[in-house]
Scaffold this active site. Structure first.
Site, mmCIF file in Angstrom:
data_model
loop_
_atom_site.group_PDB
_atom_site.id
_atom_site.type_symbol
_atom_site.label_atom_id
_atom_site.label_comp_id
_atom_site.label_asym_id
_atom_site.label_seq_id
_atom_site.Cartn_x
_atom_site.Cartn_y
_atom_site.Cartn_z
ATOM 1 N N GLU A 1 0.838 -1.217 0.000
ATOM 2 C CA GLU A 1 0.000 0.000 0.000
ATOM 3 C C GLU A 1 0.869 1.260 0.000
ATOM 4 O O GLU A 1 0.541 2.246 -0.660
ATOM 5 C CB GLU A 1 -0.965 0.004 1.190
ATOM 6 N N ASP B 1 21.890 32.021 -0.971
ATOM 7 C CA ASP B 1 22.539 30.967 -0.192
ATOM 8 C C ASP B 1 23.981 31.385 0.093
ATOM 9 O O ASP B 1 24.491 32.345 -0.485
ATOM 10 C CB ASP B 1 22.500 29.660 -1.001
#
Length: 418
Positions: free
Chosen positions: A147, A280
């Site tokens: 699942e 960054d």
């Protein structure tokens, strides 16, 4: 970008729920139910390790008083109810990526479980349900892995699919013999799903302290009480780690991490991650640990030719957000469209307080729902929004987005950049 995403280690932070019938089935013994769940996870972990995914159990709930949903033999109804309960109740209490319900009820027909295809990381659909259909915990673990496989984009195997043994995990019919391998088709399905959707939640590594199952030496994940974990003594190839004890070998300072090289910490100031963009900064090692701490430019620094301001290492601008929602030709709508955010209706608002939608003040309209012009032949509407009742936050202007000169969005308000 896609290859970088595919190569990155994935982590599914799993939450397991056992229903009231499970509690009764194991003699109202909480320890017995817990042990069953831990045993199941210990089977699932090596299955997914082969797919470059670590499954970490971050939560476990046993419905020992009464079920929190009406668990019934109609599997699709039960799955819908469980998914709604997860979205509205469980997620607000405990952060996780995927939830599976283990039930003692018998589902109609030959069904042993059900899961949403491609639901991983989705608030509404990252869920599955499985019947505790066998005394052999390996078989139940494989049903949960199946699942979860659906949630991770894998469909049922066709007759031509193979994993070297028959049947494979994603076989359409439940087998009495345990198979711990995904087929070539499953691997292809999963890879295509990852490339198309790039689910972000599974990139985040859980903390050692997030894991609720007892530490298992040999599962490739460093847990509380371990210094390293390179798998079993048979499979371990790490010269820094003693696989039998999950402790560092004598003289080793570290076994893994961006600031670890040949069992030693890299020197202070050694670059461990280059700057990704103008918001960054290059990250460096401290010389005292394996961590490569993420650093970025201060919030509010102008970026993208003054079209935005840095926010937590990114440069969020409306133009990029429209492209992400509506495709490469999309542009930001005219200012007039944003006036709909003053209505405070089901989609046009600035923020929510105790689930009530608050209309935008005139100066804040660009910090509510984002309005875009898709620029496509079939859509000439100048004011388009993205709205999904399952995930109402998607399609809102992102925090930190420039809303005026010297101002950025914060909590649905257009405030001064400090």
């Amino acid at each position: 970008e896609q290859q970088k995403y595919l190569n990155a280690k994935k982590y599914v932070k799993l939450f397991l729920v056992a229903d009231y019938i499970m509690y009764l089935k194991y003699g109202r013994n909480l320890t017995a139910v817990r042990t069953r769940m831990y045993d199941i996870v210990n089977v699932i972990t090596p299955i997914y390790h082969r797919m470059n995914i670590h499954v970490a159990l971050v939560g476990l709930e046993i419905w020992s008083n009464t079920d929190k949903i009406i668990v019934q033999s109609s599997a699709d109804v039960t799955l819908d109810l469980f998914a709604k309960w997860r979205a509205t109740d469980l997620l607000s209490r405990k952060s996780h990526d995927n939830a599976q319900l283990l039930t003692g009820i018998n589902f109609n027909g030959p069904t042993a479980g059900l899961g949403y295809l491609g639901g991983i990381c989705n608030t509404m659909y990252s869920a599955g349900i499985v019947q505790d259909h066998s005394k052999i915990h390996d078989l139940v673990a494989i049903a949960i892995a199946h699942e979860m496989g659906h949630n991770l984009g894998m469909d049922h195997d066709k007759d031509t699919c193979t994993c070297g043994t028959r049947p494979c995990i994603m076989a359409g019919v439940l087998s009495c013999e345990a198979s711990f391998l995904f087929s070539d088709c499953s691997q292809k399905d999963h890879q295509e799903f990852l490339i198309k959707n790039m689910p972000q939640c599974i990139l985040k590594k859980p903390l050692k302290t997030d894991v609720v199952s007892p530490a298992v030496c040999g599962n490739y994940f460093v847990e509380v009480g371990e210094e390293c974990d390179c798998g079993s003594p048979r499979t371990c190839r790490d010269p820094c780690c003693d696989a039998a004890t999950c402790k560092l070998r004598q003289g080793a300072q570290c076994a893994e991490g961006l600031c670890c090289d040949q069992c030693r910490f890299k020197g202070a100031g050694t670059e461990c991650r280059a700057a990704k963009d103008e918001c960054d900064m290059a990250d460096v090692c401290t010389g005292r640990s394996t961590e490569c701490t993420d650093r970025f430019q201060r919030n509010g620094q102008p970026c993208k030719n003054n079209n935005g301001y840095c926010y937590n290492g990114k440069c969020p601008i409306m133009a990029d957000q429209c492209i992400a929602l509506f495709g490469p030709g999309a542009t930001v709508s005219q200012d007039a469209c944003f006036q709909f955010n003053r209505e405070g209706n089901h989609y046009g608002y600035c923020r929510k307080e105790q689930n009530t939608k608050i209309a935008c003040e005139p100066q804040d309209v660009k910090c509510g729902r984002l309005y875009c012009f898709p620029n496509s032949p079939e859509n000439k509407n100048p004011c388009n929004i993205y709205y999904s009742p399952n995930d109402e936050d998607k399609g809102m202007v992102l925090p930190g987005t420039k809303c005026a000169d010297g101002k950025a969005c914060s909590n649905g308000q257009c405030v001064d950049v400090t």
